[in-house]
Motif scaffolding. Structure first.
Motif, PDB file in Angstrom:
ATOM      1  N   LYS A  44      -5.253  -1.630  -3.743  1.00 24.75           N
ATOM      2  CA  LYS A  44      -4.300  -1.879  -4.804  1.00 24.75           C
ATOM      3  C   LYS A  44      -4.702  -1.033  -5.991  1.00 24.75           C
ATOM      4  O   LYS A  44      -5.856  -0.993  -6.368  1.00 24.75           O
ATOM      5  CB  LYS A  44      -4.384  -3.377  -5.132  1.00 24.75           C
ATOM      6  CG  LYS A  44      -3.345  -3.868  -6.088  1.00 24.75           C
ATOM      7  CD  LYS A  44      -1.989  -3.760  -5.491  1.00 24.75           C
ATOM      8  CE  LYS A  44      -1.008  -3.397  -6.544  1.00 24.75           C
ATOM      9  NZ  LYS A  44      -1.219  -2.101  -7.101  1.00 24.75           N
ATOM     10  N   GLN A  45      -3.735  -0.366  -6.607  1.00 26.33           N
ATOM     11  CA  GLN A  45      -4.067   0.399  -7.802  1.00 26.33           C
ATOM     12  C   GLN A  45      -4.189  -0.601  -8.929  1.00 26.33           C
ATOM     13  O   GLN A  45      -3.253  -1.242  -9.336  1.00 26.33           O
ATOM     14  CB  GLN A  45      -2.936   1.387  -8.098  1.00 26.33           C
ATOM     15  CG  GLN A  45      -3.240   2.302  -9.258  1.00 26.33           C
ATOM     16  CD  GLN A  45      -2.165   3.336  -9.404  1.00 26.33           C
ATOM     17  OE1 GLN A  45      -1.295   3.422  -8.576  1.00 26.33           O
ATOM     18  NE2 GLN A  45      -2.206   4.090 -10.447  1.00 26.33           N
ATOM     19  N   THR A  96      -9.285   4.086 -11.590  1.00 26.77           N
ATOM     20  CA  THR A  96      -8.582   3.003 -10.928  1.00 26.77           C
ATOM     21  C   THR A  96      -9.456   2.523  -9.799  1.00 26.77           C
ATOM     22  O   THR A  96     -10.278   3.251  -9.272  1.00 26.77           O
ATOM     23  CB  THR A  96      -7.248   3.483 -10.341  1.00 26.77           C
ATOM     24  OG1 THR A  96      -7.526   4.604  -9.521  1.00 26.77           O
ATOM     25  CG2 THR A  96      -6.284   3.863 -11.433  1.00 26.77           C
ATOM     26  N   ASN A 148       0.829  -1.214   0.000  1.00 27.29           N
ATOM     27  CA  ASN A 148       0.000   0.000   0.000  1.00 27.29           C
ATOM     28  C   ASN A 148       0.859   1.257   0.000  1.00 27.29           C
ATOM     29  O   ASN A 148       0.518   2.258  -0.628  1.00 27.29           O
ATOM     30  CB  ASN A 148      -0.904   0.045   1.245  1.00 27.29           C
ATOM     31  CG  ASN A 148      -2.076  -0.877   1.094  1.00 27.29           C
ATOM     32  OD1 ASN A 148      -2.092  -1.707   0.195  1.00 27.29           O
ATOM     33  ND2 ASN A 148      -3.048  -0.759   1.955  1.00 27.29           N
ATOM     34  N   GLU A 163       3.062  -4.017 -12.458  1.00 28.88           N
ATOM     35  CA  GLU A 163       3.117  -2.727 -11.765  1.00 28.88           C
ATOM     36  C   GLU A 163       4.395  -1.978 -12.115  1.00 28.88           C
ATOM     37  O   GLU A 163       4.421  -0.755 -12.174  1.00 28.88           O
ATOM     38  CB  GLU A 163       3.047  -2.928 -10.246  1.00 28.88           C
ATOM     39  CG  GLU A 163       1.680  -3.298  -9.731  1.00 28.88           C
ATOM     40  CD  GLU A 163       0.630  -2.247 -10.031  1.00 28.88           C
ATOM     41  OE1 GLU A 163       0.846  -1.076  -9.701  1.00 28.88           O
ATOM     42  OE2 GLU A 163      -0.407  -2.604 -10.617  1.00 28.88           O
ATOM     43  N   THR A 209       1.922   2.057  -3.489  1.00 34.01           N
ATOM     44  CA  THR A 209       0.845   2.721  -4.231  1.00 34.01           C
ATOM     45  C   THR A 209       0.735   4.190  -3.837  1.00 34.01           C
ATOM     46  O   THR A 209       0.595   5.067  -4.689  1.00 34.01           O
ATOM     47  CB  THR A 209      -0.506   2.015  -3.940  1.00 34.01           C
ATOM     48  OG1 THR A 209      -0.365   0.632  -4.251  1.00 34.01           O
ATOM     49  CG2 THR A 209      -1.625   2.602  -4.767  1.00 34.01           C
ATOM     50  N   THR A 254       9.378   4.662  -5.376  1.00 33.19           N
ATOM     51  CA  THR A 254       8.322   3.681  -5.698  1.00 33.19           C
ATOM     52  C   THR A 254       8.936   2.474  -6.389  1.00 33.19           C
ATOM     53  O   THR A 254       8.659   1.328  -6.046  1.00 33.19           O
ATOM     54  CB  THR A 254       7.265   4.318  -6.630  1.00 33.19           C
ATOM     55  OG1 THR A 254       6.784   5.524  -6.048  1.00 33.19           O
ATOM     56  CG2 THR A 254       6.096   3.382  -6.853  1.00 33.19           C
ATOM     57  N   SER A 312       3.368   6.331  -5.448  1.00 39.73           N
ATOM     58  CA  SER A 312       3.171   6.606  -6.887  1.00 39.73           C
ATOM     59  C   SER A 312       2.107   7.682  -7.093  1.00 39.73           C
ATOM     60  O   SER A 312       2.242   8.554  -7.951  1.00 39.73           O
ATOM     61  CB  SER A 312       2.805   5.318  -7.641  1.00 39.73           C
ATOM     62  OG  SER A 312       1.573   4.821  -7.195  1.00 39.73           O
ATOM     63  N   HIS A 313       1.048   7.666  -6.263  1.00 42.15           N
ATOM     64  CA  HIS A 313       0.020   8.717  -6.359  1.00 42.15           C
ATOM     65  C   HIS A 313       0.617  10.085  -6.022  1.00 42.15           C
ATOM     66  O   HIS A 313       0.343  11.079  -6.691  1.00 42.15           O
ATOM     67  CB  HIS A 313      -1.137   8.424  -5.385  1.00 42.15           C
ATOM     68  CG  HIS A 313      -2.055   7.338  -5.869  1.00 42.15           C
ATOM     69  ND1 HIS A 313      -3.391   7.302  -5.560  1.00 42.15           N
ATOM     70  CD2 HIS A 313      -1.844   6.259  -6.642  1.00 42.15           C
ATOM     71  CE1 HIS A 313      -3.944   6.244  -6.117  1.00 42.15           C
ATOM     72  NE2 HIS A 313      -3.008   5.596  -6.773  1.00 42.15           N
TER      73      HIS A 313
END
Length: 1415
Positions: free
Chosen positions: A1347-1348, A1342, A1127, A1169, A1130, A1155, A1133-1134
């Protein structure tokens, strides 16, 4: 006001909960659930998880969900049920009037300052702000006064007369008591070590690590929003595509800078304590001893007026004040006067403390442990030493005068009122607070038990049979005591039983049924032992078990007892848990009806509460792993190799599977009944009938080789869908009141002949019930008898049809798991709705589907058929090995001498991970001889478990270890590993050593030294005993839920799905408030909610706000889930995306590099990913014109997309397109042309020539061809040596940030929907925000879960405003994803029309699994 998103009211909740329950808790109200500063008389805090610690958040970080909202925005907070409808019941509509205002705080000897507060807050929260502020953090003993009247700490501000906007509240120093003096000293000590990460590495006081601000080089919100002149983009070598090294040190960056400066050498209580009687009468409370950095020694008196230097020395007691006594109310003020070095360093420390985000300082609800730690400096700390060896035995928390009554607290909080929203918030907050405290206390107690620090209650018995009571918690070991589990598999069953019991406790706890109570239960795995910690039923220790049990059986069915009250309560819970009431026969031949399994016991405590315990068989048995005959199971199951032998006979199905199975059966029942009924009516009316397909009994998850066929999947979906009308019809058909039934059917199907209705109904329902094996012929009844296939249970009618059906349902459920749920899991991975990143996320995905981990071998076996899922297969095999190693570690560690623990663990890791064939255990020959000699004597000792010298571990070698691993995987999981060493496993299955080390350390609780390990070395061993820093416990417990927040959250998601962004935003904000109210500042669900708030703000074009929310989400995820948790990856990355949107390109790249590094640590490069991460990095590098670097990442992303998506995937086309764009920017038109052709071919075949995307790609090709021809002509002229050559201006335009943003949004699954500026302003105004320039609204597609998912189904609407900013070599992609038609209707300003554009998001807040630190 002060505090982090809604920390307001947390202490208030505790306080009110306390007031509600004080008569039951039989102790001072303020000392139970919340007094966060209270310190017991031995110098220890009441509870390490107490509220927000001394370092709770400061005012500057109060966010919009705090008291800043205006009164008119604090509209009705309405209860929302699961469907998102408003409950109209008057009782449920709650008005919470909360107004904000500003008060002035007057500080003695300091500057006054204004503080915004809210009328709902407690005075205590202003106290907390002062304790946290830099100028006032050294004060603890003061009161707040308004007009010379002291304010009560626990009253709400709105209840104080005369307190209004602009009121001056004075901070008044109060005289000390012994207790206040001790609190002050403890607070000063905590302040001096507030920036030291030692507690986080040691796993103490709920401290944990966060490196976000180290990665970004400071707080990203403080950085200027404009683009810097130079951007350092160079990625470190180890994260470059195809890099082989996987260093470990970057996981904990900048450790040296984390520690604060040393301010003082020694601060401790003096040996002259306690003050003699005559000095007490002079106001002496206690004496302190201080050694400053200048090596000066001082003896200090703490008196009622403050602290002063006395004339005592180490040898002579002279309590009179020194000539310069420096009397100060605060100890810090005194130290500043006596030591210039203290003054200088304390100033630096405060600055450093102020730079840390509040989220880096707040305590987490449960302890998180780091699997790596740097070499620690063990400094002198006398207060820590006193804590460890005072009367607390190092552990007990004293509420003054007594230890905590855990059971009473747990049950009392359950009994709090729950009718209104405020009531439920108070109740859920109290439940969560007591539960997290209980988990912390149970963990410390379990470690004390195994470390030999607690005396057994039956010391005369053999060690395995010993039980312990410590701090009012009962501890038992996971061994088969008195052959209790002899028939079920002995110690294997005894080890597994607590886990099953916890699942049962979770099931009953989640029902939250009034009048039925479960015990506080925590399972701790530590040093190879499993300890169960439970709260104690009042009176249970005074009675024999036979007298206590009033329901169930204590001797496996020989005697069975029942009780009317229990029957009444359990009848209700049985129907909710799908448990079938059934009759059993005891040895006297009497029939007794049970509503649980036979083992479940009901005990009425001395407090007259009805407790249920031993819930290990709450779920139905799993016949696939029970000794049933082969003929019992179907032929399909025989083909799959079931039934299989298992180590114990306690194998049960998961509650998630039971729910999925019943739901699937119900869908079949409804469809079949509705279709048949309508078919019958058509027949009677003489109409030509259409062929009716009988519904299949079990929906099959079809898997095509490599990927799903979408059209077929869509057809199947439609076939399995049930309309509301069908459901209504079937409900009516199963209605027992015939007259009412006739009326209702006539309404649904007009023109029905009522005479034939009864006959038809019976026939239709009967057929449908038989089809799904319902236990009743007249209605849908799928319930489970937990006692079938249990040899020790005598059923009332063993040959009856009912029992046969009950057995059949249990077999069907077990078959459903293998034939439907496992393929369904694989399908989810195929279409990338689920994409496991490591063993923990794979486990979570399996548990969500109701698949037990003993099926992991079966899952891995089925994955071998799908080459595009090679990465899931690798993770599965890695998890099989990890779990086998965990089983071996457990037996390996039991009985290892304390002196040899680090040697044993390092030897274990060498045998498992090292390539050196003959590692040697670090023991001298004398030690080994001594051990063997001692062993003979010890055999007679009963407490052998704790001091037995297990020396078998010394002879372990890599060869023997891997042989055991292969056998264990075969024996337990029925999977054949084709390797006999770590090198073989790496080569055959694509595993990587660093990931295996990470997984094993995390699941066995090993903390290793933070350094680089050369694990490939064949010449020397990898690990030495100095490398084993610690062994920490692995904890499993239930996770109390915030029910109202969950409803608000899911309703908000539903609104967003319908395109109602404002309503959705409001509901999600409200959910965040409620989550903060229940869980406090730190919790995984709060992090998930923050992430969605960030994404919503991004969608609405408020990039700054998105950055602020996402920064908190990252910090929280690192703190509560771990630095390298999937998590957290993720979240990083956001945050990188939002940094880029805010023009912070340098930070964005650093975050993307982090990331990628974390992803490589978890699973290596072979993962879809990583393709997404590489595309993001490539695009950002493209934006800053680093084309060579960009190309390396984009080409790697293309390779991965080709591997994990089918060749004709639009993801692959997009990758080709991005590579072509980069080639063209480099001026390599030939390569650009080649790759763009590939993209064009895919678009043409997938979307057709007329599609907009295909046309764009075609235009791009023409442009590139033209450029290539011009370029080649000029190059030819150069070669010929022609004069006056001028190269033409090649049309290479640097990419604009806007165009790169669009592409980033497309590949990350975010869709632009054009909305006119007027409508966007309207939305903004409705939400109370300022109007903005026209911006496209972005809809996030998404998955909203942890999880993305990046399903390949994203479309982007034509964005004409930004088209001119796109590079001329080719326009930015407009569409992306595996969809058959990418066109979408334009939304000209009408928000409601966005329904068609928005994909449904799955809820973030999932029911947490029972795993340690899980979510």
């Amino acid at each position: 006001m002060a505090g982090i998103s809604g920390t307001e009211a947390t202490e208030k909740k505790d306080d009110i909960a306390q007031k509600c329950t004080k008569d039951k808790l039989e102790r001072p109200a303020n000392d139970n659930l919340h007094m966060n500063e209270s310190v017991d008389m031995n110098g220890g805090t009441d509870s390490p998880q107490s509220e927000l610690s001394d370092d709770s958040p400061s005012t500057e970080n109060s966010s919009q969900e705090e008291g800043e909202r205006t009164a008119d925005e604090e509209e009705k907070k309405v209860e929302i049920n699961e469907k998102g409808d408003k409950k109209c019941d008057d009782q449920e509509v709650v008005l919470i009037q909360d107004t904000g205002f500003v008060v002035k705080l007057s500080i003695p000897g300091g500057e006054d300052f204004d503080l915004p507060v809210s009328s709902m807050e407690l005075v205590q929260e202003i106290h907390q702000v002062l304790v946290d502020r830099e100028e006032t953090c050294h004060r603890t003993c003061f009161s707040l006064q308004l007009d010379n009247v002291a304010l009560d700490n626990f009253s709400e501000l709105k209840s104080i007369e005369g307190l209004k906007e602009g009121s001056v509240v004075k901070v008044v120093e109060e005289p000390y008591t012994i207790r206040e003096a001790r609190i002050h000293v403890r607070h000063i000590r905590d302040l001096l070590k507030s920036v030291d990460p030692a507690d986080a590495y040691n796993g103490a006081d709920c401290a944990s690590l966060s490196f976000l601000n180290t990665v970004t080089g400071g707080d990203i919100l403080d950085k200027k929003r404009n683009k810097p002149d130079s951007v350092d983009c160079t990625p470190p070598d180890y994260i470059m595509p195809n890099a082989k090294e996987r260093p470990i040190l970057p996981l904990h960056p900048g450790i040296k800078d984390l520690k604060g400066p040393s301010c003082i050498k020694v601060l401790t209580y003096s040996g002259w304590n306690p003050p003699p009687g005559n000095r007490k009468m002079h106001g002496d409370l206690l004496y302190l001893y201080v050694v400053t950095l200048e090596e000066k020694k001082y003896h200090i008196t703490a008196s009622t007026r403050g602290f002063y230097v006395n004339q005592s020395t180490d040898d002579e007691f002279n309590p009179k004040a020194a000539q310069q006594k420096f009397l100060s109310h605060s100890l810090i003020d005194l130290l500043i006067q006596v030591s210039p070095a203290f003054k200088r360093n304390f100033g630096i420390l405060l600055k450093k403390r102020a730079q840390r985000h509040p989220f880096e300082r707040v305590a987490t609800p449960y302890q998180i442990y780091s699997w790596m730690a740097p070499p620690s400096e063990h400094t002198v700390d006398y207060i820590r030493a006193e804590d460890a060896f005072s009367t607390r035995l190092g552990y007990e928390e004293h509420i003054p005068g007594q230890t905590r009554e855990w059971n009473e607290e747990i049950q009392t909080t359950q009994e709090l009122p729950r009718k209104t929203l405020p009531d439920r918030l108070i109740r859920e907050r109290a439940i969560f607070k007591v539960h997290s405290d209980f988990v912390g206390a149970a963990t410390r107690g379990a470690m004390a038990v195994i470390d030999g620090n607690v005396m057994a209650i039956n010391p005369g018995e053999e060690a395995k049979m010993q039980m312990f009571i410590w701090n009012n918690i009962f501890f038992s070991l996971g061994f088969d005591v008195r052959d209790h589990y002899k028939e079920f598999g002995g110690d294997a069953a005894a080890y597994s039983a607590p886990g099953n019991d916890l699942q049962g406790v979770k099931a009953y706890f989640n029902l939250d049924h009034e009048g039925l109570y479960t015990l506080g239960t925590v399972i701790i795995d530590y040093r190879g032992y499993r300890i169960t910690a439970q709260s104690i039923i009042p009176g249970i220790l005074e009675r024999e078990q036979e007298q206590s049990v009033v329901y169930g059986s204590i001797d496996f069915g020989k005697t069975v007892v029942t009780n009317d009250k229990y029957q009444e309560i359990l009848k209700k819970t049985a129907s909710l848990l799908k448990i079938r009431p059934h009759k059993v026969v005891d040895e006297k031949g009497e029939e007794i009806e049970l509503f649980t399994s036979l083992e479940c016991k009901g005990i009425i405590g001395n407090d007259r509460r009805y407790y249920v315990l031993d819930l290990l068989r709450t779920s139905p048995p799993d016949v696939n792993f029970l000794p049933v005959g082969k003929e019992e199971l179907s032929a399909i199951m025989g083909e799959h190799g079931f039934p299989r032998e298992h180590r114990h006979r306690l194998a049960c199905l998961r509650q998630e599977l039971v729910e999925a199975f019943v739901e699937a059966k119900y869908v079949t029942f409804v469809r079949h009944a509705a279709i048949n009924y309508q078919h019958l009516q058509l027949k009677r009316q003489g109409k030509t009938q259409t062929e009716v397909k009988p519904a299949s009994t079990t929906p099959k998850a079809k898997l095509t080789n490599g990927h799903c066929d979408e059209s077929k999947a869509h057809e199947e979906k439609e076939e399995n869908e049930v309309t509301e009308e069908d459901k209504k019809l079937v409900e009516v058909l199963t209605n027992t009141d015939q007259a009412e039934q006739a009326d209702q059917v006539a309404q649904i199907l007009p023109g029905i002949d009522v005479k034939t209705l009864e006959e038809d109904t019976k026939d239709v329902v009967n057929k449908a019930a038989r089809l799904v094996n319902s236990l009743s012929d007249t209605e849908f009844n799928i319930t489970f008898n937990p006692d079938v296939y249990q040899a020790h249970v005598k059923h009332a009618n063993p040959e009856s049809e009912t029992l046969r059906r009950e057995k059949q349902i249990v077999k069907d459920a077990a078959e459903f798991l293998v034939v439907y749920q496992i393929p369904s899991l694989i399908n989810d991975c195929m279409d990338h709705t689920s994409s496991p990143i490591d063993g923990s996320t794979l486990t979570e995905a399996m548990h969500t589907k109701g698949i037990n981990m003993r099926y992991l071998g079966k899952v891995a076996e089925m994955l071998t058929k799908y080459p595009t899922l090679s990465y899931v297969y690798t993770i599965s095999v890695g998890e099989l090995i990890t779990r086998a190693v965990k089983h071996l570690f457990k037996t390996y560690m039991q009985g290892v001498d304390m002196m040899s623990l680090s040697s044993a663990v390092s030897h274990f890791l060498n045998c498992f991970l090292g390539s050196y064939p003959t590692p040697h255990a670090q023991l001298t020959a004398e030690e080994l001889q001594g051990k063997k000699a001692r062993r003979k004597n010890i055999k007679k000792n009963k407490a052998a478990i704790f001091n037995m010298d297990n020396v078998e571990w010394v002879s372990e070698t890599p060869k023997t270890m891997w042989k055991k691993i292969v056998e264990e995987v075969k024996d337990y999981f029925y999977f054949s590993l084709d390797c006999d060493s770590v090198d073989g496993a790496i080569e055959k299955y694509g595993l990587q050593r660093v990931s295996m080390m990470r997984e094993v350390c995390r699941c066995c609780g090993i903390q290793i030294l933070l350094r680089e390990y050369n694990m490939e070395s064949r010449n020397k061993q990898v690990f030495y005993e100095e490398d084993i820093v610690n062994i920490y416990p692995r904890v499993k417990h239930i996770h109390p839920k915030a029910s109202d927040a969950y409803h608000f959250f899911t309703s908000g998601q539903a609104k967003i799905q319908q395109g109602l962004l404002k309503e959705g935003y409001d509901l999600i904000s409200e959910a965040l408030n409620l989550l903060n109210n229940v869980y406090g500042a730190m919790h995984p669900e709060v992090a998930a909610c923050l992430r969605l708030m960030a994404r919503l703000n991004y969608i609405l074009g408020d990039y700054g706000e998105a950055l602020s929310y996402q920064q908190r989400a990252v910090l929280m995820s690192e703190r509560v889930q771990g630095l390298d948790h999937p998590n957290t990856i993720t979240e990083y990355s956001h945050l990188a995306l939002y940094c880029f949107a805010n023009n912070q390109v340098s930070s964005s790249l650093r975050l993307m590099y982090r990331t990628r590094y974390l992803a490589l640590l978890c699973h290596g490069e072979e993962h879809p990913e990583v393709a997404l991460i590489d595309s993001n990095i490539g695009l950002i590098l493209h934006a800053v014109e680093e084309y060579e670097l960009s190309l390396r990442f984009l080409e790697h992303a293309l390779q991965l997309n080709q591997k994990f998506h089918r060749k004709l995937s639009l993801k692959v086309a997009m990758s080709y397109h991005l590579v072509a764009r980069t080639h063209s920017c480099r001026g390599d038109f030939r390569a650009a042309l080649q790759t763009e052709k590939e993209a064009y071919a895919i678009y043409k075949q997938m979307l057709g020539e007329e599609h907009e995307r295909t046309k764009e790609s075609s235009d791009c090709l023409k442009h590139l061809t033209q450029q290539a021809v011009v370029f080649q002509k000029k190059m030819n002229e150069i070669y010929k040596g022609e004069k006056s050559i001028t190269l033409p201006p090649l049309q290479i335009q640097t990419p604009s940030i806007v165009s790169v943003m669009e592409t980033l949004n497309a590949i990350n699954g975010i869709v632009f929907v054009q909305i006119s500026p007027n409508d966007l302003d309207k939305i903004k105004q409705q939400m109370g925000q300022t109007p903005m320039d026209s911006k496209p609204i972005i809809i996030d597609k998404t998955n909203g879960s942890d999880k993305q998912d990046n399903k390949e189904k994203t479309t982007e609407e034509n964005n004409t405003d930004n088209k001119e900013n796109m590079p001329t070599d080719c326009t930015a992609p407009k569409c992306h994803g595996d969809v058959t038609d990418c066109t979408a209707p334009k939304c000209n300003g009408d928000v409601a029309e966005m329904k068609a554009k928005v994909m449904q998001q799955s809820p973030v807040i999932q029911t947490p699994e029972v795993v340690a630190n899980g979510q």
